[in-house]
Design a protein around this motif. Structure first.
Motif, short mmCIF file in Angstrom:
data_model
loop_
_atom_site.label_atom_id
_atom_site.label_comp_id
_atom_site.label_asym_id
_atom_site.label_seq_id
_atom_site.Cartn_x
_atom_site.Cartn_y
_atom_site.Cartn_z
N ILE A 109 15.69 7.18 -6.61
CA ILE A 109 15.25 7.25 -5.03
C ILE A 109 16.07 8.19 -4.21
CG2 ILE A 109 14.18 4.68 -5.22
CD1 ILE A 109 16.36 4.51 -2.99
N ASP A 110 15.68 8.86 -3.56
CA ASP A 110 16.23 9.78 -2.34
C ASP A 110 16.71 8.90 -1.32
OD1 ASP A 110 16.72 11.33 -0.26
OD2 ASP A 110 15.24 12.94 -0.61
N PRO A 111 17.80 8.80 -1.33
CA PRO A 111 18.46 7.95 -0.31
C PRO A 111 18.00 8.01 1.40
CG PRO A 111 20.26 9.25 -1.11
CD PRO A 111 19.14 9.47 -1.96
N GLU A 112 17.42 9.25 1.57
CA GLU A 112 17.25 9.53 2.88
C GLU A 112 15.52 9.27 3.12
OE1 GLU A 112 18.65 13.28 4.31
OE2 GLU A 112 20.71 12.48 3.86
N LYS A 113 14.88 8.86 2.10
CA LYS A 113 13.29 8.38 2.33
C LYS A 113 13.10 6.92 2.04
CE LYS A 113 11.70 12.89 1.58
NZ LYS A 113 12.15 13.71 0.48
N ILE A 167 10.98 1.91 -0.82
CA ILE A 167 9.45 0.80 -0.80
C ILE A 167 8.87 1.15 -2.05
CG2 ILE A 167 7.53 0.42 0.17
CD1 ILE A 167 8.74 1.42 2.99
N ALA A 168 8.65 2.25 -2.67
CA ALA A 168 8.11 2.43 -4.04
C ALA A 168 8.86 1.85 -5.12
CB ALA A 168 7.80 3.96 -4.21
N LYS A 178 0.67 -1.23 -0.12
CA LYS A 178 -0.12 -0.08 0.13
C LYS A 178 0.94 1.20 0.07
CE LYS A 178 -4.09 1.77 2.20
NZ LYS A 178 -3.91 2.39 3.54
N ILE A 179 1.85 1.22 0.87
CA ILE A 179 2.90 2.35 0.86
C ILE A 179 3.39 2.72 -0.51
CG2 ILE A 179 4.96 3.32 2.05
CD1 ILE A 179 4.30 2.01 4.39
N ALA A 180 3.93 1.42 -1.11
CA ALA A 180 4.53 1.66 -2.33
C ALA A 180 3.79 2.13 -3.28
CB ALA A 180 4.92 0.11 -3.01
N GLU A 181 2.17 1.74 -3.57
CA GLU A 181 1.37 2.26 -4.53
C GLU A 181 1.09 3.69 -4.09
OE1 GLU A 181 -1.86 -0.59 -4.39
OE2 GLU A 181 -0.19 -1.93 -5.33
N GLU A 182 0.80 4.22 -2.90
CA GLU A 182 0.43 5.44 -2.88
C GLU A 182 1.69 6.39 -3.07
OE1 GLU A 182 -2.43 4.67 0.98
OE2 GLU A 182 -0.34 5.58 1.61
N HIS A 183 2.97 6.17 -2.81
CA HIS A 183 4.01 6.85 -3.00
C HIS A 183 4.21 6.80 -4.40
CE1 HIS A 183 7.58 8.87 -1.56
NE2 HIS A 183 7.95 8.47 -2.42
N ARG A 184 4.10 5.88 -5.34
CA ARG A 184 4.06 5.98 -6.80
C ARG A 184 2.93 6.86 -7.52
NH1 ARG A 184 6.03 0.28 -6.82
NH2 ARG A 184 4.29 -0.56 -6.77
N ALA A 185 1.71 6.85 -6.84
CA ALA A 185 0.59 7.57 -7.22
C ALA A 185 1.09 9.22 -7.19
CB ALA A 185 -0.65 7.15 -6.49
N ALA A 186 1.67 9.27 -5.91
CA ALA A 186 1.86 10.71 -5.74
C ALA A 186 3.24 11.49 -6.57
CB ALA A 186 2.49 11.02 -4.28
N ILE A 234 18.50 2.98 9.35
CA ILE A 234 18.21 1.85 10.33
C ILE A 234 16.96 2.26 11.13
CG2 ILE A 234 19.19 0.84 12.43
CD1 ILE A 234 22.01 0.65 10.99
N SER A 235 17.16 3.58 11.50
CA SER A 235 15.96 4.08 12.57
C SER A 235 14.69 3.99 11.61
CB SER A 235 16.56 5.56 13.02
OG SER A 235 16.11 6.28 11.98
N GLN A 236 14.73 4.31 10.25
CA GLN A 236 13.56 4.38 9.81
C GLN A 236 12.90 2.94 9.48
OE1 GLN A 236 14.88 5.99 5.98
NE2 GLN A 236 14.26 8.04 6.44
N ALA A 237 13.73 1.95 9.09
CA ALA A 237 13.26 0.65 9.02
C ALA A 237 12.98 0.03 10.35
CB ALA A 237 14.54 -0.36 8.55
N GLU A 238 13.41 0.50 11.43
CA GLU A 238 13.21 0.06 12.69
C GLU A 238 11.73 0.65 12.93
OE1 GLU A 238 16.20 1.13 15.39
OE2 GLU A 238 17.34 -0.81 15.16
N LYS A 239 11.52 1.73 12.77
CA LYS A 239 10.16 2.51 13.00
C LYS A 239 9.01 1.63 12.33
CE LYS A 239 10.95 6.91 14.36
NZ LYS A 239 11.69 7.98 13.61
N MET A 240 9.31 1.63 10.89
CA MET A 240 8.43 0.40 10.00
C MET A 240 8.42 -1.05 10.50
SD MET A 240 7.96 2.44 6.60
CE MET A 240 7.59 3.91 6.34
N LYS A 241 9.02 -1.28 11.42
CA LYS A 241 9.19 -2.75 11.80
C LYS A 241 9.58 -3.61 10.63
CE LYS A 241 6.28 -2.38 16.00
NZ LYS A 241 6.42 -1.01 15.97
N LEU A 242 10.56 -3.27 9.83
CA LEU A 242 11.28 -4.00 8.74
C LEU A 242 12.47 -4.52 9.42
CD1 LEU A 242 10.25 -1.67 6.12
CD2 LEU A 242 9.44 -4.15 6.33
N LEU A 243 13.00 -3.82 10.41
CA LEU A 243 13.94 -4.43 11.29
C LEU A 243 13.60 -4.68 12.82
CD1 LEU A 243 17.19 -2.47 10.21
CD2 LEU A 243 16.69 -4.73 9.78
#
Ligand SMILES: Cc1cc2nc3c(=O)[nH]c(=O)nc-3n(C[C@H](O)[C@H](O)[C@H](O)COP(=O)(O)O)c2cc1C
Ligand code: SF4
Ligand code: SF4
Ligand code: FES
Lengths: 239, 549
Positions: free
Chosen positions: B129-133, B138-139, B8-16, B254-263
């Protein structure tokens, strides 16, 4: 995590011998009366494979392996002597003579020096490469001992015996490459070391005259390493 | 996060961010940042704002765009126009140009072949991609491989896919990655570690740096997949402190991935947990050697130890440890997303996939490239690299840095593969590729690399500690016209000893630059020795009044 030791067989120079998997090639060779020269290694200290004198050929391996630090495996075929190994061992001894200032005639360890022994063993009668004549330091600040970098071969025996047996960890290595040196504490003069217990273990295990007891004349410094064997026998009896 | 949420995140981001949106992408990797691309980005953002809401322009930072020597680089979409050497003052003009014709004076020439001959897998996201996003990643199907693998493949199946891909380690040695993974997977014990080797120390190499700066999440995903496959719960990234942008982006990722529970605990709702920690190296080349790197993470002096035992059996804290290079990990997610067979379709029989190279030296297009294995050196140098500047003659190409060798002209049509490069006395190495022309002296080149090895030797083992210093002195003697043929013979003898008796790869390969230049350019050595002459005019001869021979 270590798997229990098993009994295996291997060949050392065409001789089939039995061994335990937790033994090194060097240990098995010594048990069977086969001489492999060593310099940095000292029984009772953890092997580090630094001097490369003990390199042997292992059939099937494209690299030469240090006998002191390589465990035996089942069916291993080891060659401990060959024309090539002799050449390399001799070159390593040359490297050590070229990189220090070894003036044997005036050295406290003359005739009782493991580096000299290795020169004799490898037949190194003269250097085929230039001497480097580095400017090195002598530290005589300790009240009983002297450290002379001119004679140091960086075997790290002092470092290991101090950390592993005495538990003081006074010695360590500083710098890189040809500039590397053994130092006491954070490169303070030995006499000002907070950690040195003056036990003399480093002096006794040092293979050359790099560490010696003060007041010795040339050829007077004989090293006494028996304490290592005693230490391990005691440990075994305790457990 | 569960798979559905990710999609869902990927699709929303691509649409935007549709591909038709007017977008100005500014490279924010180190090469361009060092020539103020961050200022350019700010100026473009201001200019875009001025343009008003009726014709919106998206300004975003992206990864390395390859032609690093011509930065700051900007891509204008749609149309993929590449601008070079952009200054902040050019911002208004570029923003306005998104509505009509490109700004001709800033368009990078010859970028067609430079890009069209490349094959992008590791660098597939660099210009996207923007390396900081994390949403950008994901998109671009980021973390899809991780979450699908966790639910659809067993660890053994994951490794099988990797074996099928034929991927080999990109850290220099080319050890089969699938085999390494299965060895660690089979090692006994439940405590295991994953290490990403980001110590990149070859002079002139910046492949790993670009990956870390341009697409950090790709490394995290690769490491997590490795953790799942071999049964490890903890990973370390050992990165040089000299790479501050990479360190910052890794920590952020790492902190982004942890927040999204991908780590972290129970990734993707499974029982698999994985955490990653960044460790900084102090810039010693030898700390890239795996056992030295492990000692350094353990807080000890970073010196190698004899192998066996290999880290796969006894590594970090004595536990089974999988250690792979940055670029190796960067391939993993794409392989698992598209399948091993897909990856094996690139490259050659024994060298599958692609390789990233840092092109440098006497070549028109300096920068970062990714090419399919099996491409010829000629294609890399003349097509992608745009040939030698100033109409000068090609002499050699150096691969593998201080562990590699110089390849002369007669092998230019040789395919780039692990085995073929080794056959001509060089190595694939980690990806440094330095082009030399007739103004380069091969003795001088050998001397340069020996000086590097001598000062980077850790000093633990005798042959490398003393041998590199002795060889360096002999090379100085030769380059200054003071040497004899006996010195040359001694040099060759020392090369042989140091190569075969040193403890670790540094010493074992230190003689390679000398050996390979001696093999193909012996006449240059002889000119220095017998005629006190440097054919390339590089070396200054020191000729005493009277020469004793
Ligand atoms: C002196 C020396 C330096 C090395 N430096 C690096 C390095 O910077 N990065 C790297 O990935 N591997 C380096 N290696 C190779 C590593 O020891 C190891 O083989 C590699 O990280 C394994 O990863 P791979 O299988 O993915 O190639 C170095 C090896 C030596 C001997
Ligand atoms: S001082 Fe002696 S024991 Fe210590 S490293 Fe030097 S030679 Fe070895
Ligand atoms: S080969 Fe060089 S870098 Fe490697 S252990 Fe020996 S001295 Fe250290
Ligand atoms: S005795 Fe084995 S390497 Fe020194």
């Amino acid at each position: 995590m270590s798997t229990p030791s098993r009994v295996i067989t291997l060949t050392l120079d065409d001789r089939e011998v039995g061994a335990h998997t937790d033994q090194t090639i060097l240990e098995v060779a010594r048990e069977n009366g086969i001489v492999i020269p060593t310099l940095c290694h000292l029984e009772g200290l953890l092997p580090i494979g630094a001097c490369r004198i003990c390199l042997v050929e292992v059939v099937g391996s494209n690299k030469l392996l240090p006998a002191c630090a390589t465990k035996v495996t089942d069916g291993m075929r080891v060659i401990t002597q060959s024309e090539r190994l002799t050449r390399y061992r001799r070159r390593v001894v040359e490297f050590l003579f070229a990189s220090g200032n070894h003036i044997c005639a005036v050295c406290v360890s003359n005739h009782h020096c493991e580096l000299q022994d290795m020169a004799v063993y490898t037949g190194m009668s003269h250097l085929t490469e230039p001497y480097r004549y580095p400017k090195l330091r002598v530290d005589a600040s300790h009240e009983r001992f002297v450290q002379d970098d001119n004679r140091c071969i960086l075997c790290q025996r002092c470092v290991r015996v101090c950390a592993e047996i005495e538990g003081a960890h006074t010695w360590d290595v500083m710098g890189r490459g040809i500039e590397a040196r053994v130092i006491t504490d954070l490169n303070q003069p030995w006499g000002e070391s907070d950690t040195c217990t003056s036990c003399s273990k480093c002096v006794q295990v040092c293979p050359t005259g790099a560490l010696s007891i003060k007041g010795m004349a040339a050829a007077e410094m004989k090293k006494r390493k028996h304490f290592l064997a005693q230490y391990w026998t005691l440990k075994e009896e305790e457990s | 996060m569960m798979l559905e949420a990710l999609r869902k995140i990927a699709e929303e981001h691509r649409a935007a961010h549709p591909p038709t949106a007017k977008t100005l992408k500014v490279c924010v990797a180190a090469g361009c940042v060092s020539c103020q691309s961050d200022q350019v980005k700010k100026a473009l953002e201001a200019a875009a704002k001025k343009g008003g809401a009726d014709s919106p322009i998206i300004v975003k930072g992206v990864g390395c765009l390859g032609l690093c020597a011509q930065g700051p680089l900007v891509i204008s979409e749609p149309g993929a126009t590449l601008y070079r050497q952009v200054k902040p003052e050019d911002a208004a003009e570029l923003a306005a140009a998104t509505k009509h014709e490109p700004v001709k004076r800033l368009v990078a020439p010859a970028n067609q072949v430079f890009y069209s001959r490349q094959q992008r897998i590791v660098t597939e996201n660099f210009d996207r991609i923007d390396p900081e996003k994390i949403e950008d990643y994901i998109a671009a199907d980021g973390y899809l491989a991780l979450l699908t693998t966790l639910t659809t493949r067993s660890p053994a199946q994951t490794i099988d896919e990797l074996i099928k891909s034929g991927l080999r380690g990109r850290g220099g040695g080319g050890y089969p990655t699938g085999l390494k993974w299965s060895t660690v997977a089979k090692a006994s014990g439940s405590e295991k570690y994953i290490i990403c080797n980001a110590d990149e120390g070859d002079p002139g190499a910046f492949m790993d740096r670009s990956v870390l700066e341009s697409d950090p999440h790709r490394i995290l995903e690769g490491m997590a997949l490795a953790g799942y496959a071999v049964g490890a719960q903890r990973g370390y990234i050992y990165v040089r402190a000299e790479y501050p942008i990479a360190v910052k982006r890794l920590k952020l990722a790492i902190s982004q991935a942890e927040k999204m529970k991908l780590l972290g605990p129970s990734i993707g709702g499974s029982s698999f947990q994985f955490t990653i920690e960044v460790r900084l190296g102090a810039g010693a080349f030898v700390c890239g050697e795996e056992t030295a790197l492990i000692a350094s993470i353990e807080g000890k002096r970073g010196t190698p130890r004899p192998r066996p035992p290999f880290p796969a059996e006894s590594g970090l804290w004595g536990k089974p440890t999988l250690i792979n290079n940055v670029e190796t990990f960067a391939n993993i997610a794409t392989i698992l997303r598209n399948g091993g067979d897909w990856y094996a379709g690139f490259g050659t029989e024994k060298s599958r996939g692609t390789k990233v190279f840092a092109l440098a030296g006497r070549i028109n297009n300096t920068g970062l490239i990714e090419v399919p294995m099996g491409i010829t050196l000629r294609e890399i140098i003349y097509d992608i690299g745009g040939g030698i500047p100033g109409g000068r003659r090609f002499k050699a190409v150096q691969t593998g840095g201080p562990s590699g060798g110089c390849i002369p002209e007669q092998f230019l049509d040789m395919p780039v593969e692990y085995e073929s490069l080794a056959k001509v006395g060089s190595i694939m190495g980690s990806g440094g590729m330095i082009v030399m022309d007739e103004t380069s002296c091969m003795v001088d080149v050998a001397k340069f690399f020996m000086e590097f090895c001598k000062s980077e030797s850790c000093g633990k083992c005798v042959p490398c500690r003393v041998g590199t210093a002795q060889m360096y002195d002999l090379l100085c003697k030769i380059s200054e016209g003071r040497a004899t043929l006996d010195d040359l013979a001694l040099l060759e003898d020392l090369c042989d000893t140091v190569k075969h008796t040193s403890l670790c790869g540094l010493g074992q390969t230190a003689p390679n630059p000398v050996l390979s230049t001696l093999r193909f350019f012996r006449h240059e050595y002889l000119a220095h020795i017998e005629e006190q002459r440097c054919p390339a005019g590089v070396c200054k001869m020191c000729i005493p009044q009277e020469i004793h021979r």
